[in-house]
Design a protein around this motif. Sequence first.
Motif, mmCIF file in Angstrom:
data_model
loop_
_atom_site.group_PDB
_atom_site.id
_atom_site.type_symbol
_atom_site.label_atom_id
_atom_site.label_comp_id
_atom_site.label_asym_id
_atom_site.label_seq_id
_atom_site.Cartn_x
_atom_site.Cartn_y
_atom_site.Cartn_z
ATOM 1 N N ASP A 514 0.827 -1.208 0.000
ATOM 2 C CA ASP A 514 0.000 0.000 0.000
ATOM 3 C C ASP A 514 0.861 1.259 0.000
ATOM 4 N N ASN A 515 1.968 1.237 0.722
ATOM 5 C CA ASN A 515 2.885 2.384 0.714
ATOM 6 C C ASN A 515 3.415 2.653 -0.688
ATOM 7 N N PHE A 516 3.744 1.592 -1.390
ATOM 8 C CA PHE A 516 4.263 1.754 -2.744
ATOM 9 C C PHE A 516 3.197 2.319 -3.684
ATOM 10 N N LEU A 517 1.955 1.884 -3.517
ATOM 11 C CA LEU A 517 0.870 2.425 -4.333
ATOM 12 C C LEU A 517 0.739 3.930 -4.121
ATOM 13 N N GLU A 518 0.774 4.345 -2.868
ATOM 14 C CA GLU A 518 0.658 5.766 -2.550
ATOM 15 C C GLU A 518 1.870 6.545 -3.067
ATOM 16 N N ALA A 519 3.049 5.963 -2.935
ATOM 17 C CA ALA A 519 4.262 6.654 -3.381
ATOM 18 C C ALA A 519 4.238 6.883 -4.886
ATOM 19 N N GLU A 520 3.773 5.905 -5.658
ATOM 20 C CA GLU A 520 3.743 6.082 -7.104
ATOM 21 C C GLU A 520 2.805 7.218 -7.499
ATOM 22 N N LYS A 521 1.647 7.301 -6.865
ATOM 23 C CA LYS A 521 0.714 8.384 -7.168
ATOM 24 C C LYS A 521 1.345 9.741 -6.873
ATOM 25 N N MET A 522 2.061 9.834 -5.765
ATOM 26 C CA MET A 522 2.725 11.088 -5.414
ATOM 27 C C MET A 522 3.778 11.440 -6.454
ATOM 28 N N LEU A 523 4.552 10.452 -6.868
ATOM 29 C CA LEU A 523 5.653 10.672 -7.806
ATOM 30 C C LEU A 523 5.155 11.174 -9.162
ATOM 31 N N ILE A 524 4.104 10.551 -9.671
ATOM 32 C CA ILE A 524 3.636 10.860 -11.024
ATOM 33 C C ILE A 524 2.511 11.890 -11.025
ATOM 34 N N GLU A 525 1.460 11.654 -10.271
ATOM 35 C CA GLU A 525 0.277 12.521 -10.310
ATOM 36 C C GLU A 525 0.498 13.863 -9.623
ATOM 37 N N GLU A 526 1.043 13.810 -8.412
ATOM 38 C CA GLU A 526 1.130 15.022 -7.614
ATOM 39 C C GLU A 526 2.373 15.847 -7.930
ATOM 40 N N ASP A 527 3.544 15.198 -7.919
ATOM 41 C CA ASP A 527 4.794 15.936 -8.051
ATOM 42 C C ASP A 527 5.355 15.933 -9.474
ATOM 43 N N ALA A 528 4.782 15.117 -10.353
ATOM 44 C CA ALA A 528 5.168 15.106 -11.772
ATOM 45 C C ALA A 528 6.692 15.069 -11.949
ATOM 46 N N VAL A 529 7.322 14.127 -11.284
ATOM 47 C CA VAL A 529 8.779 14.014 -11.360
ATOM 48 C C VAL A 529 9.220 13.490 -12.725
ATOM 49 N N LEU A 530 8.424 12.605 -13.295
ATOM 50 C CA LEU A 530 8.736 11.975 -14.571
ATOM 51 C C LEU A 530 7.574 12.163 -15.541
ATOM 52 N N ALA A 531 7.887 12.138 -16.814
ATOM 53 C CA ALA A 531 6.853 12.107 -17.854
ATOM 54 C C ALA A 531 6.911 10.723 -18.494
ATOM 55 N N PRO A 532 6.045 9.786 -18.076
ATOM 56 C CA PRO A 532 6.094 8.431 -18.638
ATOM 57 C C PRO A 532 5.936 8.443 -20.151
ATOM 58 N N LEU A 533 6.703 7.584 -20.825
ATOM 59 C CA LEU A 533 6.627 7.471 -22.280
ATOM 60 C C LEU A 533 6.045 6.118 -22.695
ATOM 61 N N TYR A 534 6.760 5.025 -22.389
ATOM 62 C CA TYR A 534 6.241 3.725 -22.813
ATOM 63 C C TYR A 534 6.875 2.599 -22.013
ATOM 64 N N GLN A 535 6.170 1.462 -21.999
ATOM 65 C CA GLN A 535 6.720 0.213 -21.484
ATOM 66 C C GLN A 535 7.175 -0.592 -22.682
ATOM 67 N N ARG A 536 8.409 -0.999 -22.658
ATOM 68 C CA ARG A 536 9.054 -1.530 -23.851
ATOM 69 C C ARG A 536 8.661 -2.966 -24.198
ATOM 70 N N ALA A 537 8.468 -3.155 -25.475
ATOM 71 C CA ALA A 537 8.522 -4.489 -26.069
ATOM 72 C C ALA A 537 9.548 -4.388 -27.184
ATOM 73 N N VAL A 538 10.114 -5.491 -27.577
ATOM 74 C CA VAL A 538 11.126 -5.441 -28.621
ATOM 75 C C VAL A 538 10.709 -6.324 -29.785
ATOM 76 N N ALA A 539 10.840 -5.771 -30.980
ATOM 77 C CA ALA A 539 10.576 -6.528 -32.200
ATOM 78 C C ALA A 539 11.909 -6.904 -32.816
ATOM 79 N N GLN A 540 12.062 -8.170 -33.129
ATOM 80 C CA GLN A 540 13.352 -8.656 -33.593
ATOM 81 C C GLN A 540 13.206 -9.787 -34.589
ATOM 82 N N LEU A 541 14.274 -10.039 -35.267
ATOM 83 C CA LEU A 541 14.420 -11.242 -36.071
ATOM 84 C C LEU A 541 15.414 -12.164 -35.373
#
Length: 569
Positions: A514-541
């Motif tokens: 629960d602490n981690f859930l609250e911390a993530e909301k603070m980090l992204i929603e409230e304090d906007a420390v990071l601007a999330p872009l994407y979660q990676r997948a890789v396309a390859q041969l």
Amino acid sequence: MKKANWLLLVLALVLSMFLAACSGGDESDTGSDSDADSGSDGEDTEESSGTDDEQVLNIMESAEIPTMDASMATDAVAFQFLGSTMDGLYRLGEDGKAEEGIAQDHQVSDDGITWTFDLREDAVWSNGDPVTAHDFVYAWQRAVNPDTGSEYGPYMLGGVINNATAIADGEQPIEELGVEATDDYTLEVTLEKPTPYFESLTTFGTYLPLNQSFVEEQGDDYALEADALIANGPFKFTEWNQGEGWTLEKNEDYWDAESVQLDQINVSVVKEVSSGVNLYQTGEVDRAGLSAEFVDEYRSDEDFRIEEEPTLFYLKMNQENEILSNVNARKAIQHAINRQAMVETILNNGSIPGVGDIPQNFTTHPETGEDFRDINGDLIGSDAEANLEEAKEYWATAKEELGIEEAELGYLGGDTETAQNMDAYIKAQLEQLEGLTVNVQSVPFQERLDRDTAMDYDLQNSGWGPDYIDPNTFLNMWVTDGGNNKTGYSSEEYDALIEEANNELAQEPVERFDNFLEAEKMLIEEDAVLAPLYQRAVAQLWKPYVKDVTVNPMGPDYTYKYAHIEGKE
């Protein structure tokens, strides 16, 4: 670092620094074989691998290895090949679980503080020296010694191994670190506090042993060329041509050499995706990363693979910059980028929009089993049109608060083809904010590592893969003065949540989560420390004759210990 995180990189996809693996590195080419049995148990025989096939694997990376010094490594490329040439107490096995390395077994005290590892007596370094408990003591002390200058030592050992933080801060001698060789083959480790994921940590590169006499004999040249390296793992470096590539050969002195079927791994440094695809088509390499323009062309090809990863990319925003010190300016940048269009048109490889600081399908609630990402949801919003309107409102407020009409920000990006495409897209997205000019600086990977460390940037395209399977590997990065923070962010409230999760709640899994859930909301929603872009997948041969490459969720992206070539024409 895959994945600190992550580290974590692929030729086509990793568009910026990945401090570790977990953090990660540059657009280094990696890949997996979905036809292979991921996590092989090492019981393959010559009959199963094919006696007529040359056991040589040819692959590419798009970045040079800055160093193979386990104390100094911070990038995914280094951690990949540390994992290929070295054994720690344990190494990554099937499904990211620890399997035997130098340790054959361990015992944990009832209070979770003292871990005693029983080491095998048949492990040797490639120079013939035995691998002993003293090698671990030396390596861990060296990693936290402030004279060494390690970034990952204080980060990975601090708050985990007893006295590591105090030693790194120069407040105690290195001999006080909570690690002791009670005899040559018994290692006793005293933790700062109960650490649920410690066994997983022992597989990470920073925890690898070092041969003290060899390291000191090499001096400043240690781990910078093939002749200045020794191995205790499945493979060893035999050639390293800076800027061109390197060669690994099977380590015949490895304690488990019977399980290793590849005789050689050849790695070429190739930055351009098109060049890599050409090398693949001519049979010169066995794996190639694909950028967006190649995915549709090869999607129906039998060699085509998509591998999802728990690796996140985001814009880091340097809060020491006057404009980015304003939370509304940071929120404007967060909301201005159309992430769905980005993954569909720029990446086109199965990656998904970033919505927080914890990836989906990474960790679950200890009681309900619900995915962390499903519980906290999308912290940015998925409606691109609505997001842009919000971004403009945040930006107008920021300009008013800052007393400006125009602003100019530097953007630290990579020098590979795919990185430059991504960075141009993000620049165009951000310049939808009236009066904002973004100046992209495309630099080599090592320079970005150096400039991140010095916080010599305004905006930076960055990424992280987990170092162990726990939300802490992502969220602990952003505590005040954290070794990998490098954003200027400082929040007593955020620090308190992470501190409590890793101390008072260390043995209370539900409350800790629960602490981690609250911390993530603070980090992204409230304090906007990071601007999330994407979660990676890789396309390859991948060539179908490459078998039994293990795909890892953390640490080295791939394990080649059990890989082999079978059915090559």
